[in-house]
Each structure stands twice: as structure tokens, then as C-alpha cells.
Design a protein around this motif. Structure first.
Motif, PDB file in Angstrom:
ATOM      1  N   UNK A 166      57.125  61.792 -53.122  1.00 61.43           N
ATOM      2  CA  UNK A 166      55.888  61.388 -53.793  1.00 61.43           C
ATOM      3  C   UNK A 166      55.841  61.955 -55.211  1.00 61.43           C
ATOM      4  N   UNK A 167      56.225  63.228 -55.362  1.00 63.58           N
ATOM      5  CA  UNK A 167      56.195  63.823 -56.698  1.00 63.58           C
ATOM      6  C   UNK A 167      57.239  63.184 -57.603  1.00 63.58           C
ATOM      7  N   UNK A 168      58.411  62.902 -57.067  1.00 62.98           N
ATOM      8  CA  UNK A 168      59.462  62.253 -57.846  1.00 62.98           C
ATOM      9  C   UNK A 168      59.014  60.872 -58.323  1.00 62.98           C
ATOM     10  N   UNK A 169      58.342  60.127 -57.447  1.00 61.44           N
ATOM     11  CA  UNK A 169      57.810  58.810 -57.820  1.00 61.44           C
ATOM     12  C   UNK A 169      56.760  58.948 -58.911  1.00 61.44           C
ATOM     13  N   UNK A 170      55.930  59.972 -58.810  1.00 58.55           N
ATOM     14  CA  UNK A 170      54.880  60.227 -59.797  1.00 58.55           C
ATOM     15  C   UNK A 170      55.488  60.561 -61.159  1.00 58.55           C
TER      16      UNK A 170
END
Length: 235
Positions: A166-170
Motif C-alpha cells: 500500500x505504501x509503495x503504491x502511494x
């Protein structure tokens, strides 16, 4: 023991609330800080970790108070205790240790890749340490002072991987939407370099998850009844 836990978690919660508040005050006052660009301060893993640690110690304090006032068999206490243990195992410990190790490793190599020198005139030195240094002793004290029952490795790692994805996508969305990279180091890496960087970061966090589980078992034991004992009880 319950009173000691309340004092400990109240102190940790107060410190983290103060650090988050100071972070908001300092970064809001300077328009040149990256917190005033797209995504705000929520694009920084350091800030997300600090908010997570604050929430975690808040849950710990609430759990301590409920255990003091209610029976340990109370359903609310049981659910909250499992939530607290899951947050610690899957996020608070591995993420806190990762932020400490990754930040200071890159900072030592070349601080401009992660914390440009111009930030010294914006963020006080003590606040820098509050965000990147003191998180390590706090989670270590928590691990050795309070017992936590780890979830199954599959479930715990799944939570950590979902958070990482999720953080990587963000991070990539911020780059797509505003044409900025959250950290200067990402602008200097090509596609292969980014894949290696993100892949190694995930492996390091998974390693810290295993280290936390190992240290917890070393300090507190497995905390789970054996299969043989379960069979005897069922008979």
C-alpha cells in the motif's frame, strides 16, 4: 504489573503525541518543506510510523486500563489484546526498527539522499531524533517489558506485506500525480535500481519481523499451548 504497564504506556503515548504535534507545528510553519507539497506529510514513512506508534501505545494504554477495571475474560479485553499484539508484531516493531536502520544507514552514506542539509534549519535536531532514533529504544523496551503473543507467521507477514504494498503504491501515485519523489534517493535510481531498493527494503522488514518474533520468544517463551496439550484438553 498492570500499574507499571499503565505508567510505561502513558509515558510512551505522551511522548509520541508531543512528537507528532511538534512535527505538525514545525513543518506547517515552513512553506518550503515537502509537507506542503502533494500528499502532505502523509507521504513520508517516518511520519506514518510516528502516527502508527502513537496509535499503538494508545491501544496499549486502553488495554491496560480495561484489564485493570474489567475481568481478563471480558470479550472486549480479549479482542483489544489480540489487536494490540497484531499491531506490535506486524507493524510497530518491524516498521520502527526499519525506519531507524534505513534512515541512519542512508544518512551516514550520503544524507542528501534522504535528509538534505537544508532541513536542519527547519527541523530541530531533537525532533529529527524523535522521528528517527528514539523509536528504536521505545519498541525494544516494549518488547522486553510487556508480553505479546505473535499471530501466526502467515497472518503477521501478510499484514506487513499489505502495508508495504500500500505504501509503495502511494509513493508511486504521488510521483505520478505531482511528478515528485518522496525521497531524493528515488530520483537517482533507474527502474532496476528502484526494484532492488524496494525489494531489499521489503526483505529487511520481513527480517525485522522474524527478529521481533525471535526476541519475544526468547524473553517470554512461545506463549502458545502445544498441540499435545490441546489434544489432552479436548479428550
Amino acid at each position: 504489573m498492570a500499574a507499571l504497564g499503565i505508567v510505561l504506556h502513558l509515558g510512551f503515548l505522551a511522548w509520541n503525541v508531543f512528537a507528532v504535534w511538534q512535527n505538525l507545528e514545525v513543518t506547517s510553519a515552513n512553506l518550503s518543506h515537502g509537507a506542503n507539497t502533494y500528499g502532505g506529510r502523509w507521504k513520508y514513512l517516518t511520519f506514518l510510523n510516528q502516527v502508527l506508534q502513537t496509535a499503538f501505545f494508545g491501544v496499549c494504554l486502553l488495554c491496560d486500563l480495561l484489564h485493570l477495571c474489567l475481568s481478563n475474560r471480558n470479550r472486549c479485553c480479549s479482542v483489544l489484546a489480540r489487536l494490540k499484539d497484531c499491531i506490535f508484531a506486524a507493524l510497530a516493531f518491524p516498521l520502527g526498527v526499519f525506519v531507524f536502520c534505513s534512515f541512519w544507514s542512508i544518512y551516514t552514506y550520503d544524507r542528501e539522499l534522504v535528509y538534505p542539509k537544508e532541513l536542519d534549519s527547519i527541523i530541530p535536531q531533537w525532533l529529527n531524533h524523535a522521528m528517527h532514533t528514539f523509536i528504536l529504544p521505545l519498541v525494544l523496551i516494549e518488547l522486553f517489558a510487556c508480553s505479546h503473543q505473535y499471530p501466526s507467521k502467515k497472518n503477521g507477514i501478510a499484514v506487513l506485506v499489505v502495508f508495504g504494498a500500500a505504501y509503495l503504491s502511494w509513493v508511486h501515485w504521488v510521483h505520478y500525480a505531482a511528478d515528485i519523489w518522496v525521497y531524493p534517493i528515488l530520483a537517482k535510481l533507474d527502474v532496476v535500481g528502484k526494484l532492488v531498493f524496494f525489494g531489499s527494503s521489503l526483505l529487511i522488514m520481513l527480517t525485522f519481523y522474524c527478529v521481533g518474533e525471535w526476541l519475544t520468544r526468547l524473553r517470554w517463551g512461545s506463549g502458545r499451548p502445544s498441540k499435545r496439550k490441546k489434544k489432552k484438553k479436548s479428550n
